[in-house]
Design an enzyme around this catalytic site. Structure first.
Site, short mmCIF file in Angstrom:
data_model
loop_
_atom_site.label_atom_id
_atom_site.label_comp_id
_atom_site.label_asym_id
_atom_site.label_seq_id
_atom_site.Cartn_x
_atom_site.Cartn_y
_atom_site.Cartn_z
N HIS A 164 0.87 -1.18 0.00
CA HIS A 164 0.00 0.00 0.00
C HIS A 164 0.91 1.23 0.00
O HIS A 164 0.82 2.09 0.86
CB HIS A 164 -0.94 -0.01 1.21
CG HIS A 164 -2.16 0.85 1.03
ND1 HIS A 164 -3.44 0.36 1.09
CD2 HIS A 164 -2.29 2.17 0.77
CE1 HIS A 164 -4.31 1.34 0.89
NE2 HIS A 164 -3.63 2.46 0.69
N ASN A 196 -2.01 -2.06 -3.97
CA ASN A 196 -3.14 -1.15 -3.92
C ASN A 196 -3.05 -0.13 -5.04
O ASN A 196 -2.08 0.62 -5.10
CB ASN A 196 -3.18 -0.43 -2.57
CG ASN A 196 -4.40 0.47 -2.46
OD1 ASN A 196 -5.52 0.02 -2.62
ND2 ASN A 196 -4.18 1.75 -2.24
N GLN A 197 -4.06 -0.05 -5.89
CA GLN A 197 -4.16 0.97 -6.93
C GLN A 197 -2.95 1.03 -7.86
O GLN A 197 -2.09 1.90 -7.74
CB GLN A 197 -4.43 2.35 -6.30
CG GLN A 197 -5.72 2.37 -5.51
CD GLN A 197 -6.22 3.77 -5.17
OE1 GLN A 197 -7.31 3.93 -4.66
NE2 GLN A 197 -5.45 4.80 -5.48
N TYR A 330 -14.08 6.71 -6.84
CA TYR A 330 -14.45 7.96 -6.19
C TYR A 330 -15.08 8.98 -7.12
O TYR A 330 -15.84 9.81 -6.68
CB TYR A 330 -13.23 8.60 -5.50
CG TYR A 330 -12.72 7.74 -4.39
CD1 TYR A 330 -13.39 7.68 -3.17
CD2 TYR A 330 -11.59 6.96 -4.55
CE1 TYR A 330 -12.94 6.87 -2.15
CE2 TYR A 330 -11.13 6.14 -3.52
CZ TYR A 330 -11.81 6.10 -2.33
OH TYR A 330 -11.38 5.30 -1.34
N GLU A 400 -12.48 0.17 -1.62
CA GLU A 400 -12.56 1.48 -0.98
C GLU A 400 -13.67 2.25 -1.66
O GLU A 400 -13.81 2.22 -2.87
CB GLU A 400 -11.29 2.31 -1.18
CG GLU A 400 -10.18 1.98 -0.27
CD GLU A 400 -8.94 2.78 -0.63
OE1 GLU A 400 -9.07 3.93 -1.05
OE2 GLU A 400 -7.85 2.23 -0.48
N TRP A 420 -13.91 3.09 3.56
CA TRP A 420 -12.68 3.79 3.91
C TRP A 420 -13.06 4.91 4.84
O TRP A 420 -13.81 5.77 4.46
CB TRP A 420 -11.99 4.34 2.65
CG TRP A 420 -10.68 4.93 3.00
CD1 TRP A 420 -10.41 6.23 3.30
CD2 TRP A 420 -9.45 4.22 3.14
NE1 TRP A 420 -9.09 6.37 3.62
CE2 TRP A 420 -8.49 5.17 3.53
CE3 TRP A 420 -9.07 2.87 2.99
CZ2 TRP A 420 -7.15 4.79 3.77
CZ3 TRP A 420 -7.76 2.53 3.23
CH2 TRP A 420 -6.81 3.48 3.61
#
Ligand SMILES: *[C@@H]1O[C@H](CO)[C@@H](O)[C@H](O)[C@H]1NC(C)=O
Ligand SMILES: *[C@@H]1O[C@H](CO)[C@@H](O)[C@H](O)[C@H]1NC(C)=O
Ligand SMILES: *[C@@H]1O[C@H](CO)[C@@H](O)[C@H](O)[C@H]1NC(C)=O
Ligand SMILES: *[C@@H]1O[C@H](CO)[C@@H](O)[C@H](O)[C@H]1NC(C)=O
Ligand SMILES: *[C@@H]1O[C@H](CO)[C@@H](O)[C@H](O)[C@H]1NC(C)=O
Ligand SMILES: *[C@@H]1O[C@H](CO)[C@@H](O)[C@H](O)[C@H]1NC(C)=O
Length: 494
Positions: A164, A196-197, A330, A400, A420
């Protein structure tokens, strides 16, 4: 990672993959008056609702230095407007029992957290001398063992992210470290996330310089100590994919047969209107290799020789290297065309020959949300449909989501949701100026008990299938959704 949006102000709309029943209006006056109809009863019994955190953001103590320490100390102002960093954060290392108490109070059944490389292997690398393993931090190993046992004792399923962002960028040399981790916890942990991402470190870390390690071309920003925004991001992305695929291969060959666990990777997603090459540059950059073993044709065409190639064996390794995909969503953006950059001023951020905006002729893409971002919940659904049709309906976990949530009752293969985040913590690039969490943490005294915030109370009630989410909380949601300050355009999800 981070979030625009507030804590969990979790707007829950249950829809089907065909978008039949959308409960929330997306244009002003924003309303979402039916959230009280839903609770976890509407989801399959094996659906896991959880909370998420990450090591650098939540627990400072008991570890060695990582790239985010280096970055926030070299560029304090990039750590956040308050010059915040992860030196001292919310104490999830010392007070992990309190975290578990909060999770128990919430009634979640999953916890997604990340392992801090530098907590397990202080010097970054395990050296073997005969049978002796050196460089292993026994206290760090004990911490993770205790945390995992504590979670299991409360029937909370651990989901572990290996990377992460807080680890050295040397994953390819460090398989030994990953190997070691699998050995340590693999007997009890069945859910693994490699990275992560995938999009974030190449772009924010190596093209824009806004995240660790803070590299970019000097024509873009003289502050960056070094870098090449037109080339390095492609190399980093490529190596991340290969490192991820190696770990998955190792896990599948050596551990999965015995442990029966699952391994996957997390994608940051956005939706783009209109659909064009942006989805290929944002999602396809990673999803085409993961599903087809090659980069998208449009990227090959526009990026040319700067885009690396997979050898035949690498392509085979990368293709299909996931049991599930974590999806973070998001925001949604409008896209417009931009001209080609001068060859001396290349950046991966411009290579799609397009740029992003939140407003077009007809106005903003959605209500301005909590002074921080534009609200466009339908984007989650669009993203999930895209993954379903274009990438073969993978098993998806919402890893998330800070702003809105469309969970699919049917049609799409969604099985997990992680809000999150668990508690207030250091936020990448924002320091301690924002509190996105379900429970309040007193940063000057992390020993003090955690207190559930309104968002936490809402989630708790949602999770308790015997209660109805009361009206008061709908008002809470509404009160958080308002228009203000359209000029403040930040893109901080990825
Ligand atoms: C919910 O909101 C919609 C859109 O504003 C409105 O048409 C509907 O009457 C509302 N329903 C209830 C039960 O308040
Ligand atoms: C990758 O392969 C393409 C053709 O398949 C070729 O045109 C290109 O030069 C190669 N790129 C590199 C970096 O080797
Ligand atoms: C190209 O990318 C840079 C860096 O992200 C950005 O600041 C700039 O606005 C982009 N150029 C255009 C024409 O959008
Ligand atoms: C946080 O802790 C400090 C130190 O114990 C205390 O002075 C302060 O009142 C606390 N803040 C809140 C909001 O409880
Ligand atoms: C921190 O909070 C704990 C628990 O409320 C309290 O016992 C302790 O005195 C506080 N510490 C400080 C330095 O205020
Ligand atoms: C769920 O709600 C019921 C009714 O309000 C309550 O009795 C029960 O204790 C709650 N369960 C949890 C786990 O909070």
């Amino acid at each position: 990672m981070k979030l625009l949006g507030l804590g969990l102000v979790l707007l829950l709309a249950v829809v089907t993959c065909k978008a039949e029943e959308i409960m929330c209006e997306e244009t002003t006056p924003f309303t979402c008056n039916q959230t009280d109809r839903f609770n976890r009863k509407h989801f399959d019994d094996d659906f896991i609702f959880g909370v998420a955190s990450s090591a650098y953001q939540a627990c400072a103590k008991g570890r060695g230095l990582n790239v985010w320490d280096g970055f926030t100390h070299r560029y304090p102002e990039k750590g956040g407007p308050d010059l915040g960093n992860g030196d001292n954060t919310c104490g999830s290392y010392e007070h992990w029992q309190k975290d578990i108490d909060v999770m128990t109070e919430l009634g979640v059944d999953g916890y997604r957290f990340s392992l801090a490389w530098s907590r397990i292997i202080l010097a970054g690398k395990v050296k073997k001398v005969g049978k002796e393993k050196r460089g292993i931090n026994e206290a760090g190993v004990k911490y993770y063992n205790d945390l995992i046992d504590g979670l299991l004792a409360k029937n909370i399923t651990p989901f572990i992210t290996l990377f992460h962002w807080d680890l050295p960028q040397v994953l390819q040399d460090e398989y030994e470290g990953f190997l070691h981790r699998d050995i340590i916890f693999g007997d009890r942990v069945k859910n693994w996330i490699t990275i992560n991402q995938l999009y974030t470190v190449p772009t924010r870390g190596y093209a824009m310089g806004t995240d660790a390690p803070g590299r970019c071309s000097d024509w873009l920003n003289k502050d960056c100590y070094d870098g090449d925004s037109g080339r390095e991001p492609y190399i980093v992305a490529h190596n991340q994919l290969l490192a991820h695929a190696e770990v998955v291969d190792l896990y599948r060959k050596k551990y999965k047969p015995k442990q029966g666990g699952q391994i996957g990777v997390v994608m940051i997603t956005r939706w783009f209107i209109p659909y064009e090459r942006n989805k290929e540059f944002f999602l396809g950059w990673f999803m085409e290799p993961l599903t087809k073993g090659k980069y998208p044709d449009i990227m090959r065409e526009l990026v040319g020789g700067r885009l690396l190639n997979f050898s035949e064996s690498e392509a085979k390794l990368v293709k299909g290297s996931y049991d599930f995909l974590g999806i973070n969503y998001y925001q949604t953006q409008y896209v417009y065309a931009i001209p080609k950059n001068h060859p001396n001023r290349l950046t991966v951020m411009n290579d799609s020959l397009s740029a992003y905006t939140y407003e077009n002729k007809e106005g903003p893409i959605g209500p301005w949300f909590n002074g921080d971002s534009y609200y466009h919940p339908r984007g989650t659904l669009n993203v999930l449909e895209h993954f379903k049709t274009k990438y073969g309906n993978p098993l998806v976990y919402i890893t998330e989501n800070g702003e809105s949530l469309y969970i699919l009752e049917s049609g799409c293969n969604v099985k997990r949701y992680f809000a999150w985040s668990l508690g207030d913590n250091y936020e990448f690039d924002k320091g301690f100026t924002v509190r996105y969490r379900l429970n309040y943490v007193n940063f000057t005294n992390t020993t003090a008990d955690r207190v559930l915030k309104t968002s936490g109370k809402w989630y708790k009630q949602f999770l308790n299938s015997t209660t109805k989410v009361p009206d008061e909380n709908q008002n809470f949601l509404r009160s958080r959704l308002f228009f203000e300050n359209h000029d403040q355009k930040k893109v901080a999800d990825a």
